[in-house]
Design an enzyme around this catalytic site. Structure first.
Site, PDB file in Angstrom:
ATOM      1  N   TYR A 104      -2.091  -0.704  10.359  1.00 37.21           N
ATOM      2  CA  TYR A 104      -1.945  -1.057   8.941  1.00 37.21           C
ATOM      3  C   TYR A 104      -0.602  -0.571   8.395  1.00 37.21           C
ATOM      4  O   TYR A 104       0.104  -1.305   7.696  1.00 37.21           O
ATOM      5  CB  TYR A 104      -3.094  -0.422   8.172  1.00 37.21           C
ATOM      6  CG  TYR A 104      -3.184  -0.737   6.706  1.00 37.21           C
ATOM      7  CD1 TYR A 104      -3.571  -1.999   6.269  1.00 37.21           C
ATOM      8  CD2 TYR A 104      -2.950   0.249   5.747  1.00 37.21           C
ATOM      9  CE1 TYR A 104      -3.702  -2.276   4.910  1.00 37.21           C
ATOM     10  CE2 TYR A 104      -3.076  -0.021   4.391  1.00 37.21           C
ATOM     11  CZ  TYR A 104      -3.456  -1.283   3.985  1.00 37.21           C
ATOM     12  OH  TYR A 104      -3.581  -1.551   2.640  1.00 37.21           O
TER      13      TYR A 104
ATOM     14  N   SER B 298       0.847  -1.190   0.000  1.00 32.93           N
ATOM     15  CA  SER B 298       0.000   0.000   0.000  1.00 32.93           C
ATOM     16  C   SER B 298       0.879   1.235   0.000  1.00 32.93           C
ATOM     17  O   SER B 298       2.052   1.184   0.402  1.00 32.93           O
ATOM     18  CB  SER B 298      -0.884   0.007   1.253  1.00 32.93           C
ATOM     19  OG  SER B 298      -1.527   1.259   1.419  1.00 32.93           O
TER      20      SER B 298
END
Length: 265
Positions: A154, A141
């Site tokens: 995350y 990501s």
């Protein structure tokens, strides 16, 4: 462009998600055979029937090494080998003040977003070493290099995943295995649909207005002013999985519309 992967066998985790299934579709169109896994596969099995290739669908919990091993073993039994891994399984995890997140919040993201890749590597890399050819690709990501304060669980897991893949890329190159990551940002998937629905409700605006305000306020680097498409990420993954990407190793390919506002990451 012929990616030269006809009859290669690709294992894709998180295959029922937008990016996972679009990757499956593209690799199938290139002639690859597929091993598709996810936690829930009822819908995946129906969709897989429309793919132009042989596909094995299996339910698997990527937090369980035995379950991951079973998927890889079933793929090898069905097709003889695993040539390509696309590890797309993951969760956004708990959000909020980083120091307010519990140990369990961090453990959940770590287990699903990071350790799952280690488990998949354990299950598949030995076979690729024997074959002297392989592709190991993980979906990370933008958060791995451009963290957002409220997404600490995350951020940490995805950053670790990027480091892990870079690490194994050095060792596995001598075995003919190329290891890379693909880092998308704000892609049109069920995950971002949910985020935007929550934003729309919170702000009292329409779904589309929520997307535009998010782009303006939270992702100013995306000058295209739209969400990316899962197919656009799949195209990048397919390149890395192919013979055409034979000199790309240890790299992080950003598919983020410019969201990461730096020259190199």
């Amino acid at each position: 462009m012929d990616l030269q992967i006809s009859d290669r066998v690709a294992l894709i985790t998180g295959a029922s998600g937008g990016i996972g299934f679009e990757t499956a579709r593209l690799l199938a169109e290139e002639g690859a055979k597929l091993v598709l896994s996810d936690l829930r596969i009822d819908e995946l099995e129906e969709e897989a029937k429309r793919l132009p290739t042989d596909a094995l669908c299996m339910a698997a919990d990527v937090t369980d090494q035995e379950a991951v091993d079973a998927v890889a073993a079933a793929g090898r039994e069905r097709f003889g080998r695993i040539d390509i891994v696309v590890h797309a399984a993951g969760v956004t995890g708990a959000k909020g003040d980083p120091i307010d997140m519990s140990d369990e919040d961090y453990r959940e993201a770590w287990d699903i977003d990071f350790m799952s890749a280690v488990r998949v590597a354990r299950a598949t890399l030995p076979g690729m070493r024997e074959a002297k050819w392989g592709r190991f690709i993980c979906v990370t990501s933008e958060n791995a290099v451009q963290p957002y304060w409220e997404e600490a669980t995350y951020n940490a897991a995805k950053a670790a995943l990027s480091a892990f893949v870079k690490n194994i890329s050095y060792r596995e190159a001598k075995n003919g295995i190329l290891c890379n990551t693909v880092a998308p940002a704000f892609i049109e998937t069920p995950m971002t649909d949910g985020m935007m629905k929550q934003r729309a409700e919170k702000l009292g605006v329409s779904f589309e207005e929520a997307i535009q305000s998010f782009l303006d306020e939270e992702r100013p680097g995306i000058a295209l002013k739209r969400r990316g498409q899962a197919s656009e990420v799949a195209a990048a993954i397919a390149l890395l999985a192919s013979e055409r990407g034979s000199f790309i190793n240890g790299s992080n390919l950003r598919v983020d519309g410019g969201s990461v506002q730096s020259v190199q990451t």
